[in-house]
Design a protein around this motif. Structure first.
Motif, PDB file in Angstrom:
ATOM      1  N   ALA A  80       0.819  -1.223   0.000  1.00 48.83           N
ATOM      2  CA  ALA A  80       0.000   0.000   0.000  1.00 48.83           C
ATOM      3  C   ALA A  80       0.851   1.270   0.000  1.00 48.83           C
ATOM      4  N   GLU A 122      -6.098  -5.424 -10.342  1.00 47.97           N
ATOM      5  CA  GLU A 122      -5.842  -5.920  -8.982  1.00 47.97           C
ATOM      6  C   GLU A 122      -5.349  -7.362  -8.953  1.00 47.97           C
ATOM      7  N   LYS A 164     -15.887   3.157  -6.021  1.00 48.29           N
ATOM      8  CA  LYS A 164     -15.788   2.496  -4.713  1.00 48.29           C
ATOM      9  C   LYS A 164     -14.650   3.116  -3.898  1.00 48.29           C
ATOM     10  N   VAL A 165     -14.844   3.215  -2.595  1.00 48.23           N
ATOM     11  CA  VAL A 165     -13.852   3.829  -1.712  1.00 48.23           C
ATOM     12  C   VAL A 165     -12.515   3.088  -1.806  1.00 48.23           C
ATOM     13  N   ARG A 166     -12.551   1.761  -1.821  1.00 46.82           N
ATOM     14  CA  ARG A 166     -11.321   0.972  -1.925  1.00 46.82           C
ATOM     15  C   ARG A 166     -10.550   1.332  -3.196  1.00 46.82           C
ATOM     16  N   SER A 167     -11.271   1.474  -4.300  1.00 42.06           N
ATOM     17  CA  SER A 167     -10.643   1.821  -5.571  1.00 42.06           C
ATOM     18  C   SER A 167     -10.000   3.204  -5.488  1.00 42.06           C
ATOM     19  N   LYS A 168     -10.711   4.175  -4.925  1.00 42.85           N
ATOM     20  CA  LYS A 168     -10.161   5.532  -4.799  1.00 42.85           C
ATOM     21  C   LYS A 168      -8.886   5.529  -3.958  1.00 42.85           C
ATOM     22  N   MET A 169      -8.892   4.745  -2.879  1.00 41.70           N
ATOM     23  CA  MET A 169      -7.700   4.669  -2.016  1.00 41.70           C
ATOM     24  C   MET A 169      -6.531   4.020  -2.752  1.00 41.70           C
ATOM     25  N   LEU A 170      -6.819   2.975  -3.498  1.00 36.08           N
ATOM     26  CA  LEU A 170      -5.787   2.265  -4.253  1.00 36.08           C
ATOM     27  C   LEU A 170      -5.141   3.179  -5.293  1.00 36.08           C
TER      28      LEU A 170
END
Length: 139
Positions: free
Chosen positions: A4, A36, A96-102
């Motif tokens: 990360a 991913e 999606k929040v996970r996608s934005k963080m990634l």
């Protein structure tokens, strides 16, 4: 491989296509996405030199994050033909929040792999990367 903090690995094709855009102007734009399963950034779409900015914005998914390079041609007030290479981090509010963080955590590493970016934009909706915004940032 990637974690990360360091972001995703970058597929060699991303660098090769970017160099072709920069040196040979083979493409008008390149859209990249994070795969991913492969844990790396890959080329998603290539825009032909004749394609317009509208073609570019239409190729960005409404609900998914992407990175993009756009080769913007313009004429200066002195009537000189110029171009600028834009890096656009597309992170729509509906993704999606996970996608934005990634995408956010991988952006700096990915940008370092692409030598020659002149302007960077962060966009969360189409108005933030409208042609008027691109024009104003190019000068």
């Amino acid at each position: 491989m990637a974690n990360a903090a360091s972001g995703m690995a970058v597929n060699d094709e991303c660098k090769l296509k970017f160099l072709e855009l920069k040196a040979k102007r083979t493409y008008r734009f390149i859209v990249f996405k994070i795969d991913e399963t492969l844990k790396q950034v890959i080329v998603d779409k290539l825009g032909e030199p004749a394609q317009s900015y509208e073609d570019f914005t239409a190729s960005m998914p409404a609900n998914e994050c992407r990175y993009a390079i756009y080769d913007f041609d313009f004429v200066t007030v002195e009537n000189c033909q110029k171009s600028k290479i834009f890096f656009i981090a597309w992170s729509p509010d509906t993704a999606k929040v996970r996608s934005k963080m990634l995408y956010a955590s991988s952006k700096d590493r990915f940008k370092r792999e692409l030598d020659g970016i002149q302007v960077e934009l962060q966009a969360t909706d189409p108005t933030e990367m409208g042609l008027d915004v691109i024009r104003s940032r190019a000068n």
